[in-house]
Structures are given as structure tokens and as C-alpha cells.
Design a protein around this motif. Structure first.
Motif, PDB file in Angstrom:
ATOM      1  N   ASP A 218      22.676 -65.807 131.789  1.00  0.00           N
ATOM      2  CA  ASP A 218      22.904 -66.185 133.166  1.00  0.00           C
ATOM      3  C   ASP A 218      23.974 -67.691 132.916  1.00  0.00           C
ATOM      4  O   ASP A 218      23.614 -68.489 132.138  1.00  0.00           O
ATOM      5  CB  ASP A 218      21.592 -66.837 133.570  1.00  0.00           C
ATOM      6  CG  ASP A 218      20.578 -65.938 133.903  1.00  0.00           C
ATOM      7  OD1 ASP A 218      19.310 -66.043 134.029  1.00  0.00           O
ATOM      8  OD2 ASP A 218      20.946 -64.509 133.983  1.00  0.00           O
TER       9      ASP A 218
ATOM     10  N   SER B 259      13.450 -61.239 136.144  1.00  0.00           N
ATOM     11  CA  SER B 259      14.796 -61.776 136.862  1.00  0.00           C
ATOM     12  C   SER B 259      15.677 -60.567 136.759  1.00  0.00           C
ATOM     13  O   SER B 259      15.614 -59.536 136.050  1.00  0.00           O
ATOM     14  CB  SER B 259      15.469 -62.815 136.141  1.00  0.00           C
ATOM     15  OG  SER B 259      15.746 -62.314 134.762  1.00  0.00           O
TER      16      SER B 259
ATOM     17  N   SER C 269      22.599 -63.320 135.875  1.00  0.00           N
ATOM     18  CA  SER C 269      22.272 -64.168 137.181  1.00  0.00           C
ATOM     19  C   SER C 269      23.268 -63.610 138.185  1.00  0.00           C
ATOM     20  O   SER C 269      23.083 -63.640 139.424  1.00  0.00           O
ATOM     21  CB  SER C 269      22.706 -65.758 137.071  1.00  0.00           C
ATOM     22  OG  SER C 269      23.807 -65.782 136.477  1.00  0.00           O
TER      23      SER C 269
ATOM     24  N   SER D 105      22.094 -60.856 140.911  1.00  0.00           N
ATOM     25  CA  SER D 105      21.137 -60.832 141.795  1.00  0.00           C
ATOM     26  C   SER D 105      21.920 -61.551 143.255  1.00  0.00           C
ATOM     27  O   SER D 105      21.470 -61.588 144.369  1.00  0.00           O
ATOM     28  CB  SER D 105      20.163 -61.964 141.576  1.00  0.00           C
ATOM     29  OG  SER D 105      20.687 -63.121 141.172  1.00  0.00           O
TER      30      SER D 105
END
Lengths: 97, 449
Positions: B134, B314, B360, B363
Motif C-alpha cells: 500500500d 483489505s 491500496s 480498492s
């Protein structure tokens, strides 16, 4: 920081109880019960448990743990986390952020 | 006991490793010397392909290796002769007389050594995917990743072109983004092919009003390729269940529903190819694995119930477990092998380039579309980019009829599939969790290095 297995086990047990809605009155749910064979956790849940341990304690759980029967319980997994944290401390394993 | 009449008449699985390996070493060879790889694991790390290999050295040492994502499956059991008996199919080893407890999988991205006189293989991982962490991700970073992916596609399709000489090529075309990308690349690099599109019949006369088919037809027409449409009746879907379980090597609903689609597609390809009387097997290219690489999965609701549940993780972590989970389930390669069809998954061969994207970033809304637009541009039509996600097992948004709905309407739920799988393999369904766990087929940890 080297972790002690007992607090790891306590935190893991609390996570498993809450996430998989295990009743407080379930006498079969002990720290030594086989989580997969006793169907407390399904194949999706296995992944969530490993993710919880990695996120909470900063260790990378190897895939071997999936099939090591002595790691299939709360105590077994906690012992693994303690072992891995010692390896992180000794520089043998990458720290998982 | 295993029912021999579940195998299609056209197939004889002779045992051993029968799924054709697709290998391209760093020096351009299609042969991989595992003896050299054990001395120098970097040779395996730089090899492109889907493979499950078993080789024996002059001194009687057995060497096994499986590709990075585990696209090709490799099961083994050590016989009384001390020799590992290997197969791409778990049921082959059971049929050979090994008990389920004696059968192991070689995990994806591993090689194994069994020295003469030893009873357990020594396993070692030779490579892992590196997943992007991320982090901040600029347009410049995206451009860099896109170039890397595009270069990788060129390399992959060059290798496919060399490997597939004289093979008639088919593309599984769903009308969605992933398969259209493969269709576009195939047209550019390999030339002509036949597209195959699937739907479940939703009309009394056995046809389909699926929008997915309409889009697939349009894509095929605009690419100037032939389209073969496969419309399966509900009965045909249900009749394929045992085949899907046996060759799909899985009982989990998502993979079984996918396998049912692929049984219909495989059968259609085999019939179509049979008409040209070629002895060379056909080659199918699919858009598989892209959903894992982009963590592009979501539960589906049908009849008031949720299916295809995912772990609550996540996007980056979900990607990691979904890709690792490719180790198990044979809903594509295994099913196609049952019809004598070779299959290559180009996105799987580009996995390192896709995996490097930050978790990250996945998403971000419509991240997959944005990435595809950067990679493919106008080569993929705007109407495909604009479509909602399609999955053949769910059925299109216009019909709502797919293999999932057919199964559930007939009471063929997760419990039924487990029970039937247990019957086919003579395993107590309650013990199946010992054979697939966390997305992996059971492997022998005692020999792990």
C-alpha cells in the motif's frame, strides 16, 4: 518484540469467538480444540484468522501452518506467532507492517 | 468407488502427468532440466509457463516442480517401490489404489527432491510473487506499470505463438473486459481464432436472450473472427456435475459453477474441432486469473441468500490470498484436459507485473477498468469498458440465469456438492477440510525446507 504465547492465545480466542459467533457456553471450544476439524472455522475463516494474526502481531504466517496439525488450535497458532516473533527479533524473518 | 462412466467417451486419461506443459525458459527453450534447476533455482524463477513436471535423474533421484501460481496441478503418492507416482488428477491416484491420506499435492511455486531410498520428498519454494505494498501511486507510476504489463504481454504471446504452432486456437469470450482483452491480444499476436461464448437457455425453445452473448457476438464480429455460441439447457448443466467435480477437483460452489460453464465450453470446442479432423489438440486461451490478480470478486445474492462469500480483508490482502488460492481447484485446465484441449491463461503468465501494483490502488473505484483502458486503449470497445461485471456462472444481468441459479433451483447447494464429491472419491465429506485448506491442496509439511 518477542511475544509471549499466552496473551496471543487470549487475543486470538477473543477474535475467533466474536468473528465466528461462538457461544460463551460452548464447553467444547477450548484453546486446544482443532479449529478446522471441529468446524469452528471454515476455509474462509482460516484466511481471516491468519490475516488477524499477521495484522495484530506483525508476523508473516507461512502456508505450512495450514496443514501442521499441531498449529490447528488457538494454542498452536499462538505458539507459532511467538516463535515467529522471536525470529523477527533475531532478524530471521521480515517484519510485516 | 469412482465411476468410470463419468469420463467422456473421447477421453482416456492414462495416468501420469497428462496435462501438456507450457514451458519457456529464459534461453527460449521449451524443455526444463530439473536437475539443473535444483542446483540453480534461479532457472525455475526465470521460466515462463504452466507446468507440473516429474523427472528422474540417472542416479534414481526424483525431481518434481510446479509453476508459480499452480495452474497445472501435481499430485503424488510414494509407492511401496519408493517411487513417487504422479498425476495431474487426484482421482487417478485414488484409482491406482492409494488412499486419500497417502496423496499429497506439490504446492505452487515449489520443487521437490526424492532421493533414492528415502520415503519423503524434500520440498523447497523456488519463488514467490512480490505484491505491491500500500503506497501512494501517481499517474507516472501507473504508466510505468502499464508499460511493464504491455511488454510482458508481448513476451507471453511470442512464447505462445512459438509453442502453439499448428494448433487451432479458441478464446473463451464472455462479453466482459478480461476475455475481450485476451481476444484483442490474440488477434494481434496470433491471428485468427474461434471465439466461444456460453449461456444457459432461458427460453422455452432452448435459446438465450443473454446480453453477454449479444456483446460477445459484437466483439467477435468487430474482430473479424468466428463465434461459436454454446447455449446449455438446465438438464445439460446438471448432467455435467460429476464431470465438473471429478476433473475440476473441487467441491466449493464458485469453482464447481465455473467448472460447469467450462464443461459446456470444452464439449463445444471438442465437437467443433473434431469436425476439422486434426490430430493436433486445440488450444484455448482464457481471461482466467485476472479477477484474482485484481481482487475483483464480490458475493452474489440469489434467492435471498449470499453466495461466493469472501474473507473480510483489505483489497491488497484479499488479492494475496486469492492468488495463493489458485493452488487448488482445477475448474479450467482440468476440465479442458478432460476434453483433450490444451489451455493457456495469459494473465497468469503476466502475474508478476500485475502483482506489483499497490494493493491500496485496487480498492479505487473502477481500478480494473482504468488499468485495462491504460493497457488496451481503444482496442477494447467503449461498450465493453462500460459494462457491469459479467460472470458466466451468475448469468448476465439481462437473464439472471447461470450455472449458479440452475444448481440452487435444483437444491444442489454447498452441502450437496460436498456429499457428492465425497461419494465420487470415497471420502467422508466431513473430512474434506483436510484436503483443501486456506486455498491450498494438502501438502506434506514434514519435507518442507
Amino acid at each position: 518484540m518477542i511475544l509471549n504465547a499466552q496473551p496471543v492465545a487470549d487475543q486470538l480466542a477473543a477474535f475467533v469467538r466474536e468473528r465466528f459467533q461462538i457461544s460463551a457456553s460452548d464447553a467444547n471450544f477450548t484453546y486446544d480444540v482443532h479449529l478446522w476439524e471441529q468446524s469452528y472455522v471454515d476455509s474462509i475463516g482460516v484466511l481471516e484468522i491468519l490475516a488477524f494474526l499477521e495484522g495484530q502481531f506483525g508476523v508473516r504466517i507461512p502456508e505450512d501452518a495450514l496443514f501442521e496439525e499441531d498449529r490447528a488450535s488457538i494454542n498452536g497458532l499462538a505458539g507459532l506467532v511467538a516463535q515467529l516473533s522471536a525470529e523477527v527479533e533475531n532478524g530471521k524473518q521480515l517484519y510485516v507492517t | 468407488m469412482l465411476q468410470p462412466d463419468t469420463k467422456p467417451a473421447s477421453l482416456m486419461v492414462d495416468g501420469g502427468l497428462c496435462v501438456r506443459n507450457f514451458v519457456r525458459t529464459s534461453d527460449g527453450s521449451e524443455q526444463l532440466d530439473l536437475g539443473a534447476c535444483v542446483e540453480n533455482p534461479a532457472l525455475l524463477r526465470t521460466t515462463l509457463g504452466h507446468f507440473a513436471l516429474h523427472q528422474t535423474t540417472a542416479d534414481g533421484t526424483h525431481l518434481l516442480a510446479r509453476d508459480l501460481l499452480g495452474v497445472n496441478k501435481l499430485f503424488y503418492a510414494i509407492g511401496e517401490d519408493g517411487v513417487p507416482h504422479c498425476s495431474n488428477f487426484w482421482f487417478e491416484l485414488i484409482r491406482s489404489g492409494f488412499s486419500p491420506d497417502a496423496i499429497w499435492s506439490l504446492p505452487s511455486g515449489h520443487f521437490a527432491v526424492l532421493e533414492c531410498g528415502r520415503s519423503r520428498l524434500r520440498l523447497e519454494r523456488y519463488a514467490s510473487l512480490t505484491f505491491g505494498e500500500d503506497q501512494e501511486f501517481s499517474e507516472l507510476d501507473l504508466e510505468r506499470h502499464v508499460r511493464c504489463i504491455q511488454n510482458r504481454f508481448c513476451e507471453v504471446f511470442q512464447a505462445i505463438r512459438d509453442w502453439s504452432a499448428n494448433q487451432r486456437i479458441y478464446i473463451s469470450l464472455s462479453g466482459g473486459l478480461d476475455s475481450t482483452g485476451i481476444a484483442v491480444l490474440t488477434r494481434e499476436h496470433l491471428g485468427d481464432f474461434t471465439a466461444v461464448a456460453f449461456a444457459v437457455a432461458d427460453c422455452a425453445e432452448g435459446s438465450s436472450t443473454s446480453e453477454d452473448l449479444i456483446v460477445a457476438e459484437r466483439v467477435a464480429r468487430e474482430l473479424g473472427v468466428r463465434l461459436k455460441t454454446v447455449v446449455a439447457s438446465r438438464e445439460q448443466v446438471l448432467e455435467s456435475l460429476d464431470l465438473a467435480l471429478l476433473y475440476g477437483q473441487d467441491w466449493r460452489e464458485f469453482n464447481v459453477h465455473c467448472a460447469l460453464v467450462n464443461v459446456a465450453v470444452g464439449r463445444a470446442i471438442r465437437q467443433d474441432h473434431g469436425a476439422c479432423h486434426s490430430a493436433v489438440p486445440p488450444l484455448l486461451l482464457t481471461g482466467d486469473v485476472m479477477n484474482e490478480l485484481m481482487a475483483d470478486y464480490a458475493p452474489v445474492t440469489y434467492s435471498g441468500k449470499q453466495f461466493y462469500l469472501l474473507p473480510r480483508l483489505s483489497a491488497g490482502h484479499l488479492r494475496r490470498v486469492l492468488v495463493a488460492g489458485l493452488d487448488s481447484g482445477d475448474r479450467e485446465i482440468g476440465i479442458m484436459r478432460s476434453f483433450g484441449i490444451d489451455e493457456i491463461q495469459p494473465y497468469a503468465l503476466c502475474a508478476p507485473a500485475y502483482a506489483a501494483l499497490p494493493g491500496s490502488w485496487l480498492s479505487k473505484p473502477r481500478a480494473k477498468q482504468a488499468l485495462a483502458q491504460a493497457i488496451f486503449g481503444k482496442r477494447i470497445p467503449e461498450y465493453v469498458y462500460a459494462r457491469p461485471k459479467t460472470r458466466a456462472q451468475e448469468g448476465s444481468s439481462s437473464t439472471g440465469t447461470g450455472t449458479l441459479t440452475v444448481c440452487i433451483d435444483e437444491g444442489i447447494d454447498a452441502h450437496w456438492l460436498k456429499r457428492r464429491f465425497g461419494e465420487l472419491f470415497c471420502i467422508d465429506p466431513s473430512s474434506l477440510q483436510r484436503f483443501i485448506r486456506g486455498g491450498f491442496y494438502r501438502f506434506d509439511t514434514s519435507g518442507k525446507k
